[in-house]
Design a protein around this motif. Structure first.
Motif, PDB file in Angstrom:
ATOM      1  N   ASP A 121       0.768  -1.151   0.007  1.00 35.99           N
ATOM      2  CA  ASP A 121       0.185   0.078   0.149  1.00 35.99           C
ATOM      3  C   ASP A 121       0.881   1.123  -0.113  1.00 35.99           C
ATOM      4  OD1 ASP A 121      -2.065  -1.587  -0.150  1.00 35.99           O
ATOM      5  OD2 ASP A 121      -2.687  -1.330   2.049  1.00 35.99           O
ATOM      6  N   PRO A 122       1.947   1.443   0.773  1.00 32.77           N
ATOM      7  CA  PRO A 122       2.600   2.603   0.728  1.00 32.77           C
ATOM      8  C   PRO A 122       3.340   2.737  -0.659  1.00 32.77           C
ATOM      9  CG  PRO A 122       3.206   1.522   2.809  1.00 32.77           C
ATOM     10  CD  PRO A 122       2.170   0.312   1.960  1.00 32.77           C
ATOM     11  N   ARG A 123       3.618   1.828  -1.325  1.00 27.03           N
ATOM     12  CA  ARG A 123       4.464   2.024  -2.535  1.00 27.03           C
ATOM     13  C   ARG A 123       3.327   2.171  -3.620  1.00 27.03           C
ATOM     14  NH1 ARG A 123       7.678  -0.907   0.675  1.00 27.03           N
ATOM     15  NH2 ARG A 123       9.990  -1.068   0.140  1.00 27.03           N
ATOM     16  N   PHE A 124       2.113   1.659  -3.494  1.00 24.17           N
ATOM     17  CA  PHE A 124       1.179   1.920  -4.303  1.00 24.17           C
ATOM     18  C   PHE A 124       0.572   3.386  -4.364  1.00 24.17           C
ATOM     19  CE2 PHE A 124      -3.775   1.478  -5.415  1.00 24.17           C
ATOM     20  CZ  PHE A 124      -3.251   1.690  -6.788  1.00 24.17           C
ATOM     21  N   ARG A 125       0.680   3.937  -3.101  1.00 24.69           N
ATOM     22  CA  ARG A 125       0.208   5.353  -2.867  1.00 24.69           C
ATOM     23  C   ARG A 125       1.453   6.373  -3.465  1.00 24.69           C
ATOM     24  NH1 ARG A 125      -2.108   3.298   1.932  1.00 24.69           N
ATOM     25  NH2 ARG A 125      -0.183   3.596   3.085  1.00 24.69           N
TER      26      ARG A 125
END
Length: 291
Positions: A121-125
């Motif tokens: 999730d952090p990398r996607f955002r």
């Protein structure tokens, strides 16, 4: 004393039977389709099993399943466009755990939820917030596919080395300020009207070209007919000329044809003009009839 031992014996036997039955039952487990089973012994991940029925050490081994089917994560992220227009992007990513490396994921991150929260999730955002500001608001609305490709490329680069694969990304919705949306809709309407007018003009040009081609074809047809008629007249004239020439030739070669032609054209009346006694009536010598 004997009675006490007897009671203890008959109490212990059922207990042992129940324990044995529980051990037998707990020795078997199943893994659901679309998952792998992680076998933990005293909380340590030992190995993984594929879907189906399996055997484990009773009361010692614990099974935890990890889904290896495609999963979908959705995010609602505030960002801004290249002209600093505030925008909220609703995006989703479909991803899949590498089945053969599921136990590595479990050992390093403790399961899917932890992996999503700590890694994916952090990398996607971050990928979304890196790509979206490269677009104007209008370009983002009109060319969403290019933005998706950019986010996908960015995230795939970030996820290299992890036991998962990024399948695809979608931008579900783009929320812009109402005033700007209205201006985009106005521009789009004007563009649609211009395109419709251009289509109308192109169609008129096409129809005019069709009419020109039809007229040209008709003119060519008339010319062909006239040429055919002229050719026919020429051939007919040549035939008639040859016939006259042949007739003249026959007259030259056979003087009797003149007499025959006069006889054919005679109406049976004698001339009424006065003739001298010495003048002889014209006598036509005809062949005598055969008996």
């Amino acid at each position: 004393m004997t009675t006490k031992k007897f009671k203890t014996k008959y109490i212990t036997v059922p207990v042992l039977a129940i324990l044995g039955l529980s051990a037998a039952i707990s020795s078997f487990y199943t893994v659901e389709e679309g998952h792998v089973g992680i076998v933990k012994r005293f909380s340590e991940a030992k190995y993984q099993e594929n879907p189906g029925l399996h055997f484990k050490a009773p009361f010692i081994d614990v099974i935890e399943e990890i889904e290896v089917r495609t999963r979908k994560n959705q995010e609602k992220m505030p960002s801004s466009t290249s002209e600093q227009m505030p925008v909220t992007v609703h995006a989703s990513v479909n991803w899949t755990v590498d089945k053969a490396a599921a136990i590595d994921l479990f050992r390093k991150y403790g399961g899917l939820n932890q992996f999503e929260q700590r890694i994916l999730d952090p990398r996607f955002r971050a990928a979304v917030k890196t790509i979206i500001p490269k677009f104007t608001a209008e370009k983002l609305i009109q060319d969403r596919a290019t933005a998706i490709m950019g986010i996908e490329s960015e995230l795939m680069e970030e996820m290299k080395g992890f036991p998962v694969s990024v399948d695809n990304i979608q931008i579900e919705n783009i929320v812009l300020p109402a005033k700007y949306l209205q201006s985009i809709e106005t521009k789009q309407t004007e563009k649609n009207l211009a395109d419709a007018e251009k289509f109308k003009l192109d169609r008129q040009k096409l129809e005019a070209m069709r009419e020109v081609n039809t007229a040209d074809a008709q003119a060519q047809a008339i010319i062909k007919v006239a040429e055919a008629e002229a050719k026919a007249t020429e051939i007919k004239g040549l035939a008639e000329a040859k016939a006259i020439e042949a007739k003249a030739k026959s007259l030259r070669n056979n003087p009797l044809i003149i007499a025959l032609t006069q006889a054919q054209n005679w109406d049976g009346k004698l001339p009424t003009t006065v003739m001298s006694e010495k003048a002889a009536l014209p006598i036509l010598k005809l062949p005598e009839p055969k008996e």
